[in-house]
Design a protein around this motif. Structure first.
Motif, PDB file in Angstrom:
ATOM      1  N   CYS A   1     -13.515 -37.661  -6.249  1.00  0.00           N
ATOM      2  CA  CYS A   1     -13.503 -37.744  -4.801  1.00  0.00           C
ATOM      3  C   CYS A   1     -12.077 -37.431  -4.357  1.00  0.00           C
ATOM      4  O   CYS A   1     -11.118 -37.897  -4.979  1.00  0.00           O
ATOM      5  N   ALA A   2     -11.935 -36.619  -3.306  1.00  0.00           N
ATOM      6  CA  ALA A   2     -10.584 -36.260  -2.828  1.00  0.00           C
ATOM      7  C   ALA A   2     -10.572 -36.292  -1.307  1.00  0.00           C
ATOM      8  O   ALA A   2     -11.484 -35.762  -0.669  1.00  0.00           O
TER       9      ALA A   2
ATOM     10  N   LEU B   1     -13.473 -35.194   3.420  1.00  0.00           N
ATOM     11  CA  LEU B   1     -13.571 -35.704   2.061  1.00  0.00           C
ATOM     12  C   LEU B   1     -14.254 -34.625   1.231  1.00  0.00           C
ATOM     13  O   LEU B   1     -15.193 -33.974   1.693  1.00  0.00           O
ATOM     14  N   GLN B   2     -13.777 -34.463   0.014  1.00  0.00           N
ATOM     15  CA  GLN B   2     -14.347 -33.449  -0.865  1.00  0.00           C
ATOM     16  C   GLN B   2     -14.745 -34.083  -2.192  1.00  0.00           C
ATOM     17  O   GLN B   2     -14.141 -35.050  -2.638  1.00  0.00           O
ATOM     18  N   TRP B   3     -15.738 -33.486  -2.800  1.00  0.00           N
ATOM     19  CA  TRP B   3     -16.137 -33.858  -4.152  1.00  0.00           C
ATOM     20  C   TRP B   3     -15.933 -32.665  -5.069  1.00  0.00           C
ATOM     21  O   TRP B   3     -16.270 -31.524  -4.721  1.00  0.00           O
ATOM     22  N   TYR B   4     -15.352 -32.974  -6.221  1.00  0.00           N
ATOM     23  CA  TYR B   4     -15.101 -31.967  -7.246  1.00  0.00           C
ATOM     24  C   TYR B   4     -15.721 -32.429  -8.548  1.00  0.00           C
ATOM     25  O   TYR B   4     -15.857 -33.629  -8.801  1.00  0.00           O
ATOM     26  N   ARG B   5     -16.024 -31.466  -9.388  1.00  0.00           N
ATOM     27  CA  ARG B   5     -16.466 -31.738 -10.752  1.00  0.00           C
ATOM     28  C   ARG B   5     -15.342 -31.327 -11.678  1.00  0.00           C
ATOM     29  O   ARG B   5     -14.713 -30.274 -11.487  1.00  0.00           O
ATOM     30  N   GLN B   6     -15.098 -32.135 -12.698  1.00  0.00           N
ATOM     31  CA  GLN B   6     -14.094 -31.781 -13.693  1.00  0.00           C
ATOM     32  C   GLN B   6     -14.650 -31.986 -15.087  1.00  0.00           C
ATOM     33  O   GLN B   6     -15.101 -33.081 -15.429  1.00  0.00           O
TER      34      GLN B   6
ATOM     35  N   LYS C   1      -2.163 -31.888   1.528  1.00  0.00           N
ATOM     36  CA  LYS C   1      -2.434 -32.345   0.174  1.00  0.00           C
ATOM     37  C   LYS C   1      -3.765 -33.072   0.116  1.00  0.00           C
ATOM     38  O   LYS C   1      -4.246 -33.631   1.093  1.00  0.00           O
ATOM     39  N   LEU C   2      -4.361 -33.032  -1.057  1.00  0.00           N
ATOM     40  CA  LEU C   2      -5.526 -33.851  -1.357  1.00  0.00           C
ATOM     41  C   LEU C   2      -5.066 -35.069  -2.139  1.00  0.00           C
ATOM     42  O   LEU C   2      -4.206 -34.963  -3.021  1.00  0.00           O
ATOM     43  N   THR C   3      -5.644 -36.206  -1.825  1.00  0.00           N
ATOM     44  CA  THR C   3      -5.417 -37.432  -2.593  1.00  0.00           C
ATOM     45  C   THR C   3      -6.694 -37.724  -3.356  1.00  0.00           C
ATOM     46  O   THR C   3      -7.760 -37.887  -2.750  1.00  0.00           O
ATOM     47  N   PHE C   4      -6.579 -37.784  -4.674  1.00  0.00           N
ATOM     48  CA  PHE C   4      -7.743 -37.904  -5.542  1.00  0.00           C
ATOM     49  C   PHE C   4      -7.981 -39.337  -5.982  1.00  0.00           C
ATOM     50  O   PHE C   4      -7.038 -40.120  -6.180  1.00  0.00           O
ATOM     51  N   GLY C   5      -9.262 -39.664  -6.179  1.00  0.00           N
ATOM     52  CA  GLY C   5      -9.610 -40.872  -6.898  1.00  0.00           C
ATOM     53  C   GLY C   5      -9.521 -40.616  -8.392  1.00  0.00           C
ATOM     54  O   GLY C   5      -9.265 -39.490  -8.842  1.00  0.00           O
TER      55      GLY C   5
ATOM     56  N   ALA D   1     -28.566 -39.497  -9.699  1.00  0.00           N
ATOM     57  CA  ALA D   1     -27.278 -40.165  -9.933  1.00  0.00           C
ATOM     58  C   ALA D   1     -26.599 -40.393  -8.593  1.00  0.00           C
ATOM     59  O   ALA D   1     -26.568 -39.486  -7.745  1.00  0.00           O
ATOM     60  N   THR D   2     -26.066 -41.586  -8.409  1.00  0.00           N
ATOM     61  CA  THR D   2     -25.338 -41.901  -7.179  1.00  0.00           C
ATOM     62  C   THR D   2     -23.943 -42.393  -7.542  1.00  0.00           C
ATOM     63  O   THR D   2     -23.800 -43.393  -8.250  1.00  0.00           O
ATOM     64  N   LEU D   3     -22.938 -41.689  -7.038  1.00  0.00           N
ATOM     65  CA  LEU D   3     -21.549 -42.047  -7.305  1.00  0.00           C
ATOM     66  C   LEU D   3     -20.913 -42.491  -5.995  1.00  0.00           C
ATOM     67  O   LEU D   3     -21.220 -41.954  -4.926  1.00  0.00           O
ATOM     68  N   THR D   4     -19.991 -43.441  -6.119  1.00  0.00           N
ATOM     69  CA  THR D   4     -19.392 -44.059  -4.934  1.00  0.00           C
ATOM     70  C   THR D   4     -17.896 -43.777  -4.860  1.00  0.00           C
ATOM     71  O   THR D   4     -17.204 -43.772  -5.887  1.00  0.00           O
ATOM     72  N   CYS D   5     -17.431 -43.555  -3.641  1.00  0.00           N
ATOM     73  CA  CYS D   5     -15.995 -43.395  -3.382  1.00  0.00           C
ATOM     74  C   CYS D   5     -15.648 -44.280  -2.182  1.00  0.00           C
ATOM     75  O   CYS D   5     -16.212 -44.089  -1.090  1.00  0.00           O
TER      76      CYS D   5
END
Lengths: 110, 114
Positions: free
Chosen positions: B90-91, B33-38, B101-105, B19-23
């Motif tokens: 993506c944050a 830049l950080q990636w989180y799972r929710q 602060k983090l700014t999230f997509g 799987a490829t996800l884009t930000c």
């Protein structure tokens, strides 16, 4: 593994009432945050806290909101007079560098 | 104004595939830049952090790339499993080591099917 914890998990309140959301950050972290997420929308920054004072706050964090670290472990968010649009998930986070999030409090304002 | 874009459409892939996800971001120069799972009704779970001077970071089946010229990060999950099904956020952060602060997509929902 250390975790950020939040209480309560759910809170239902009437419009105009005060609510206090509680968080226990990871013990050796120095930086604390509150974010919120309205259903179906993105996670939004509210406020950051360091050295017992607010470091940064967003436009959302108006005079109705306040934060406090009353002792060495708890970090609270108070909403003085809740509005319908305050209904959201509220997440606490803490960090030394990477921010770790709690499970959230779901706030419903009726 | 700052803008962070992630595919709003859900990504459906078959188990075992990558799987490829884009930000993508604009009007922003993040230090990291950080990636989180929710998962539904849960808080974001930290996965990976990549700094502006790093091109690629790996952790087990996860890989993140960061192209500050293209203003884009790609997040890969190899050998995907149904348990990987979640929303991935993506944050971006302006600074490290401070109460920034983090700014999230908006996140991309990944669905891995058998």
């Amino acid at each position: 593994e250390p975790e950020v914890t939040q209480t309560p998990s759910h809170q239902v309140t009437q419009m105009g009432q005060e609510v206090i959301l509680r968080c226990v950050p990871i013990s050796n972290h120095l930086y604390f945050y509150w974010y919120r997420q309205i259903l179906g929308q993105k996670v939004e920054f509210l406020v950051s806290f360091y050295n017992n004072e607010i470091s940064e706050k967003s436009e959302i964090f108006d005079d109705q909101f306040s934060v406090e670290r009353p002792d060495g472990s708890n970090f609270t968010l108070k909403i003085r007079s809740t509005k319908l649009e305050d209904s959201a998930m509220y997440f606490c986070a803490s960090s030394m560098e990477t921010q770790y999030f709690g499970p959230g409090t779901r706030l419903l304002v009726l | 104004s700052q803008k962070i874009e992630q595919n709003s459409e859900a990504l459906n892939i078959q188990e075992g595939k990558t799987a490829t996800l884009t930000c993508n971001y604009t009007n922003y120069s993040p230090a990291y830049l950080q990636w989180y799972r929710q998962d539904p009704g849960r808080g974001p779970v930290f996965l990976l952090l990549i700094r502006e001077n790093e091109k690629e970071k790996r952790k087990e089946r996860l890989k993140v790339t960061f192209d500050t010229t293209l203003k884009q990060s790609l997040f890969h999950i190899t050998a995907s499993q149904p348990a990987d099904s979640a929303t991935y956020l993506c944050a971006l952060g302006p600074d490290t080591g401070t109460a920034s602060k983090l700014t999230f997509g908006t996140g991309t929902r990944l669905q891995v099917t058998l």
